[in-house]
Design a protein around this motif. Structure first.
Motif, PDB file in Angstrom:
ATOM      1  N   ASP A 190      84.634  93.016  36.295  1.00 45.54           N
ATOM      2  CA  ASP A 190      84.503  91.616  35.888  1.00 45.54           C
ATOM      3  C   ASP A 190      83.086  91.393  35.361  1.00 45.54           C
ATOM      4  OD1 ASP A 190      84.335  88.883  35.629  1.00 45.54           O
ATOM      5  OD2 ASP A 190      85.284  88.432  37.542  1.00 45.54           O
ATOM      6  N   GLY A 213      81.601  88.853  34.688  1.00 46.97           N
ATOM      7  CA  GLY A 213      80.924  87.729  35.326  1.00 46.97           C
ATOM      8  C   GLY A 213      80.142  88.123  36.569  1.00 46.97           C
ATOM      9  N   ASN A 214      80.352  89.340  37.077  1.00 44.74           N
ATOM     10  CA  ASN A 214      79.618  89.804  38.264  1.00 44.74           C
ATOM     11  C   ASN A 214      78.361  90.588  37.918  1.00 44.74           C
ATOM     12  OD1 ASN A 214      81.490  88.733  40.116  1.00 44.74           O
ATOM     13  ND2 ASN A 214      82.822  90.530  39.933  1.00 44.74           N
ATOM     14  N   ARG A 218      81.286  84.156  34.624  1.00 37.55           N
ATOM     15  CA  ARG A 218      82.465  84.885  34.148  1.00 37.55           C
ATOM     16  C   ARG A 218      82.927  84.396  32.780  1.00 37.55           C
ATOM     17  NH1 ARG A 218      87.126  84.647  38.188  1.00 37.55           N
ATOM     18  NH2 ARG A 218      87.847  86.382  36.901  1.00 37.55           N
ATOM     19  N   LYS A 236      84.265  81.672  32.123  1.00 39.33           N
ATOM     20  CA  LYS A 236      85.544  80.978  32.300  1.00 39.33           C
ATOM     21  C   LYS A 236      85.346  79.460  32.329  1.00 39.33           C
ATOM     22  CE  LYS A 236      88.209  84.646  33.097  1.00 39.33           C
ATOM     23  NZ  LYS A 236      89.356  85.004  32.235  1.00 39.33           N
TER      24      LYS A 236
END
Length: 922
Positions: free
Chosen positions: A278, A280-281, A396, A398
């Motif tokens: 991911d 976003g991490n 992330r 999002k």
């Protein structure tokens, strides 16, 4: 009653049979895993899952339908998207179940189902949009992994804990004993939802760890041994960890990576949560070492005995049971991050005097300032969204413009909050913990605020439309002109419809818009009759807020408006992506603001709970451990005093090292012994988390442990009897307790023979009183143990009072010095409405079974005096027996009788009432 499903299974009989064959071919699963089948417009569950879902969602199994035909048939139930999302939240966040969702890759007739995504209490990655998209969920979701290692003959436990919302990886290693009591204390502190263990380990150690997790209500997930390999760990950590400025950008330089066993556990969690997949991490996590010595040690039994959390696992906050637990009582938080933090604090009582006093300083200031406390509760804190979750969405990529706008509004309001905090108090702790950090963070967010003002159409955002400002390019300008023209026409329609329906525009008739419908008219339910038989108007829906409707002209204009807005949304996409990309760079200060506000929220909640209690809580005086004092005046149990119809009787406790550290409490069942000892534990816990306490006055030296053995619950599911559970919990207490520990023991020794139980209870009490010298409250029905006070000066006898009259038992709930040597079991049986013949038979049996201790004589009404008289009498009887043993056997019978008569006269000359009662009894 829940709304029943209205969809129907859109499968012909052959397709149904084909699906049922596929369904029954799936691998067997545990009952704690629920399988869903995604059918685009709705979801289905089958077999036992269907029955379970029907009962949980619709409260009846009548909604289940049989599909297929013998021998291939099974139950099925349909969930629409709303039911699915609600059920998912309940399963993952409350019931702690696993979830599997299957999707059909082929046509409806081809059963080409694959596992689309899955989740568990500690792994919510694939369900985050459902769980957190439009909801702020106030629960933590951490997952731990446990790995065993060794150094020579010494066993080492390595633990890693990952919190994906807080973006932290916490690790520790420690040596352990066969009971793994340190691991249990750590699990209590961390409160994980899930624990990863190596698959296939059937050793004693594995079984013990498994039992600890089950006692703590932590789901166990078994993983392959290869998942605990550290081959690629450093590379993964370099991807995940956010290094500080000036720090070497290499995970190997971090001291935590030297904990080899804990690092193996970390590797397994990274693989399980798929953290590196991911983006976003990337560079979002902090690696830190867990310091257990910072917190007061709690065991699982203490959490249960002190009712720290709701027993039914309902999350705290708006939906929680407020008065049944300490968490529910104190959790008056207004923000999601506040709810999560207070749940963490109640499991992590502090051992640092300075930090506790800082919290108490702030709570005291908020207690005194009603205006500030009210403003925080009713205004400032309500404006703060879940910043930690929003920061995660940003990282992330999002997030959307609405998320950026939420953050913007929050940060824009912070100066007003700071101004009120600064003006209302001069407390140094306020400045250090809250005001100064917020000032710096507001400065850090200055460029973010400017970006939002320059890029987002704030006027449109106020109306619920989240758009980029139209001056970014010519196409956006043109579309904006069209939208404004449509809105002008819409406004004109409001006046015409108001005239047509004889309503007042803007008051009884309103023009509103939302994302679902666009623009529409609304009247209250009271005005609904105006629309009846009006063919010019189409009703969209009705709810408690009113009736939403349109006419044909509004429908046409609305369609033009929505078409223009949709084009606008498409056109602005590249700009939005750029805005989100820039905003993602502010994740760190956004999370930090969330953390600071969470602290303020929790401390405000403490002050609110203290001020709103039936009798206001007081600030405890916290002292260093070596002071050796625990003194409470008129202590109350905060949960019980709030129950309806309860007039709570408060009691004192006065522990002083080397003077009085051990209370043995006797008295009748239901007399208040358990409540008394629990109330002391609750007050001590509340004081160590920085809360005011339900007392008139409290002086408490820092504790290192709060340990408990309360209740007699069977753990048959875990293979433990009542007595074995007692012994396991008590063994952990004996190993962990020190002179700075508070130990609470209630009714120890049941579940085995009376004499054996008494012997075990006595030996434990003596060890804690003489050797450990812990502060201890020991409630018991073994009255013999009260003799311990004669041998150990620091042991004091206490009893709960009761009155007996007219065959009635009146419980007074007051704790007084001395022992209670009377048994009230038969009186309690009468209160429970036992048949009279059973009670009479019990009385006869009691008379038969009672030994000489039950003798009545002058002075026996006073328990202390009675004990002294009996002891003197028993000593005289022993003297008499010893003299008789030394008599010359060559004496005649007459001479022997004479000597014995002389000895008897000597004994009787002491006029001991106990001996006199024995000789006069039939």
């Amino acid at each position: 009653m829940a709304v029943q499903p209205n969809q129907q299974f859109s499968m012909d009989p052959p397709t149904q049979q084909s699906f049922v064959r596929f369904f029954k071919s799936l691998p067997e699963k545990p009952s704690s895993t629920v399988r869903f089948f995604n059918r685009s417009d709705y979801y289905t569950l089958h077999g036992s899952d269907a029955l379970f879902a029907a009962q949980e969602v619709f409260k009846t199994t009548s909604v289940c339908k049989m599909i297929g035909a013998p021998p291939h048939k099974t139950e099925g139930v349909i969930l629409n998207k709303g039911h699915f999302e609600t059920f998912i939240r309940d399963l993952l966040l409350v019931k702690q179940y696993r979830i599997e969702v299957y999707v059909n890759q082929g046509s409806a007739k081809n059963q080409d189902w694959i596992l689309e995504y899955k989740g568990s209490p500690g792994n919510l990655l694939q369900f985050e949009e459902i769980l957190f998209g439009n909801n702020e969920v106030a629960v933590g979701t951490s997952v731990i992994a446990v790995k065993l290692g060794s150094e020579g003959k010494t066993k080492i436990v390595g633990v890693s804990c990952v919190d994906v919302i807080g973006t932290t990886i916490s690790v520790c290693e420690f040596t352990t004993d066969e009971s793994f009591s340190d691991l249990e204390a750590l699990v209590v502190t961390l409160a994980p939802k899930e624990c990863l263990l190596i698959q296939g380990e059937g050793s004693y150690e594995f079984k013990t760890i498994k039992q600890i997790m089950e006692r703590s209500n932590v789901m166990i997930t078994l993983r392959k041994k290869s998942d605990f390999s550290t081959d690629s760990l450093m590379q993964d950590l370099n991807t995940l960890v956010k290094f500080k400025k000036g720090q070497q950008q290499n995970a190997q330089s971090l001291p935590e990576t030297n904990l080899n066993v804990a690092m193996a556990a970390t590797a397994s969690i990274i693989k399980y949560l798929e953290l590196t997949s991911d983006e976003g991490n990337i560079n979002q996590f902090t690696l830190q070492q867990l310091e257990q010595s910072r917190y007061v040690r709690l065991d699982t039994a203490a959490i249960r005995a002190l009712n720290v959390e709701p027993r039914n696992d309902v999350p705290s906050g708006p939906s929680g049971n407020f008065n049944s637990s300490i968490l529910g009582l104190l959790d008056k938080c207004r923000t999601s991050q506040g709810h999560r933090l207070i749940a963490q604090w109640v499991r992590q009582p502090l051992r640092d005097l300075s930090l506790i006093k800082e919290r108490l300083d702030i709570v005291e200031a908020l207690m005194k300032d009603n205006e500030l406390r009210s403003a925080l509760n009713e205004d400032h804190l309500r404006r703060v969204p879940d910043l930690q979750q929003l920061a995660k969405k940003l990282s992330r990529k999002k997030a959307n413009l609405q998320d950026c706008y939420k953050i913007y509004l929050c940060v824009a309001h912070l100066p007003t909050l700071l101004e009120q905090l600064s003006a209302a108090t001069g407390v140094a702790a306020f400045t250090a913990m809250l005001i100064e950090p917020l000032k710096e963070l507001i400065e850090d967010m200055d460029k973010f605020q400017q970006m939002v003002e320059q890029t987002i159409d704030l006027e449109a955002a106020e109306k619920g439309d989240f758009l980029v400002r139209p001056d970014f390019d010519d196409e956006l300008k043109e579309l904006n002109v069209n939208m404004e023209a449509a809105e002008k026409e819409l406004g004109g329609q409001l006046g015409k419809v108001a005239d047509d329906l004889s309503l007042e525009a803007g008051k009884t008739l309103k023009l509103e818009s939302n994302q679902q419908f666009g623009y529409y008219f609304r009247v209250t339910l009271k005005e609904e009759k105006i629309l009846r038989n009006k063919k010019n108007y189409t009703v969209l829906d009705s709810n408690k807020s009113g009736v939403r409707f349109r006419n044909s002209k509004l429908t046409d204009i609305n369609e033009d408006y929505l078409a223009a807005r949709d084009k606008y949304t498409v056109q602005q996409k590249s700009v939005v992506d750029e805005i989100i990309g820039i905003a993602a760079g502010y994740c760190s200060p956004i999370k930090s603001i969330g953390s600071v506000v969470a602290c303020l929220d929790v401390l405000t909640a403490f002050a609110t709970a203290a001020a709103n209690a039936q009798k206001a809580y007081v600030r405890p005086e916290m002292l260093p451990s070596e002071t050796g004092e625990l003194k409470l005046e008129q202590a109350r149990h905060p949960c019980l005093e709030l129950q309806e119809g309860v007039d709570y009787i408060a009691n004192d406790i006065d522990f002083k090292r080397d003077e009085s550290t051990f209370y043995i409490i006797t008295g009748p069942n239901m007399g208040g012994k358990s409540t008394y000892i629990r109330s002391v534990g609750v007050v001590a816990l509340m004081a160590h988390i920085g809360s005011f306490v339900p007392c008139d006055k409290a002086t408490i030296s820092l504790l290192d442990c709060i340990l408990a053995r309360v209740g007699a619950d069977d753990s048959q599911i875990k293979g433990l009897s009542t007595f074995m559970t007692e012994m396991v919990e008590t063994a952990a207490i004996l190993k962990a307790a020190t002179c700075n520990s508070l130990v609470i023991i209630d009714e120890l020794g049941r579940g085995t023979s009376t004499y054996e139980g008494c012997g075990i209870a006595w030996s434990i009490a003596e060890h804690l009183a003489k050797d450990v010298k812990a502060y201890c409250l020991f409630a018991t029905h073994f009255h013999e143990i009260t003799k311990l006070a004669e041998d150990v000066p620091t042991v004091k006898n206490k009893h709960v009072t009761a009155l007996v009259g007219d065959n009635k038992l009146t419980l007074l709930y007051k704790v007084k010095p001395g022992i209670c040597d009377q048994s009230f079991g038969i009186h309690v049986a009468r209160m429970a409405n036992f048949p009279e013949e059973v009670i009479e038979f019990a009385k006869r049996k009691q008379s038969e079974l009672e030994d000489c201790q039950g003798a009545v004589f002058e002075g026996s009404e006073n328990p202390e005096k009675k004990r002294k008289i009996i002891k003197e009498g028993e000593d005289l009887i022993a003297q008499f027996a010893n003299k008789c043993k030394t008599l010359d056997q060559s004496l005649s019978d007459a001479e022997l009788k004479g000597k014995i008569a002389t000895f008897k006269e000597e004994i009787l000359s002491h006029k001991n009432p106990y001996i006199k009662a024995l000789l006069s009894s039939p």
